[in-house]
Design an enzyme around this catalytic site. Structure first.
Site, mmCIF file in Angstrom:
data_model
loop_
_atom_site.group_PDB
_atom_site.id
_atom_site.type_symbol
_atom_site.label_atom_id
_atom_site.label_comp_id
_atom_site.label_asym_id
_atom_site.label_seq_id
_atom_site.Cartn_x
_atom_site.Cartn_y
_atom_site.Cartn_z
ATOM 1 N N ASP A 8 14.516 31.440 133.708
ATOM 2 C CA ASP A 8 15.602 31.138 133.343
ATOM 3 C C ASP A 8 16.325 32.552 132.713
ATOM 4 O O ASP A 8 15.658 33.369 132.626
ATOM 5 C CB ASP A 8 15.824 30.085 132.444
ATOM 6 C CG ASP A 8 17.200 30.035 131.634
ATOM 7 O OD1 ASP A 8 18.296 29.593 132.455
ATOM 8 O OD2 ASP A 8 17.342 30.117 130.577
ATOM 9 N N ASP A 10 19.904 33.052 130.916
ATOM 10 C CA ASP A 10 20.687 33.147 129.739
ATOM 11 C C ASP A 10 19.782 32.591 128.575
ATOM 12 O O ASP A 10 19.341 31.146 128.846
ATOM 13 C CB ASP A 10 21.853 32.288 129.773
ATOM 14 C CG ASP A 10 22.748 33.254 130.807
ATOM 15 O OD1 ASP A 10 22.572 34.380 130.830
ATOM 16 O OD2 ASP A 10 23.464 32.626 131.518
#
Ligand SMILES: [Mg+2]
Length: 168
Positions: A8, A10
């Site tokens: 991922d 953020d």
């Protein structure tokens, strides 16, 4: 064929900055660099990120590219590597198949690289990341920067991620 780490973006690699629109606002977590240098030697490093700000018209594709490029340049400038960045730019109400926890971007990665699924991991800070991993039959490592609970494995930072991966 080699395994992949599906990261991922953020809240995992960089400090979450909602609808981040510039490289100046993109602050990397310092703990990612040394572990990613080591992990890049054995794994494909593939970022999978929901960026609905584009679909909502809050940020442009150029701004998204700027932030993605900053993340890649920072990681590669410190000895790591980013093989690909796959983004979902749709709004939640578009009901697309690529927005996490849906798995279309994982499928795209598997059609782009020769990936050993059994030894791959999804690493993220959000339930959506862990649910995507489970939906696709890949182990998930939850980054607990926010102190959350759900996941196959847990890690406070990327040094712990490295320990978890080396211990499995
Ligand atoms: Mg996140």
């Amino acid at each position: 064929m080699k395994p992949a780490l599906f990261l991922d973006r953020d809240g995992t690699l960089n400090v979450d900055c909602p609808y981040c629109n510039s490289s100046e606002k993109t602050i990397m977590y310092d703990d990612i660099f040394v572990p990613l240098e080591e992990l890049s030697k054995k794994y494909y490093i593939i970022i999978i990120t929901n960026q609905s700000g584009v679909g909502k018209g809050i940020i442009t594709m150029a701004q998204l590219d700027e932030v993605n490029n900053k993340v890649k340049v920072e990681i590669e400038g410190r000895g790591g590597r980013v093989d690909a960045i796959f983004c979902c730019i749709h709004k939640p109400e578009d009901k697309c198949e690529c927005r996490k926890p849906n798995t279309k971007l994982l499928s795209l990665a598997f059609s782009s690289f020769s990936i050993d699924r059994e030894h791959s991991f999804v690493i993220g800070d959000d339930d959506k990341d862990m649910v995507m991993a489970r939906n696709f039959g890949i182990r998930g490592i939850r980054i607990r920067r926010k102190g959350d609970e759900n996941g196959d494995y847990f890690a406070q930072d990327f040094y712990k991620v490295l320990e978890v991966i080396n211990g499995t």
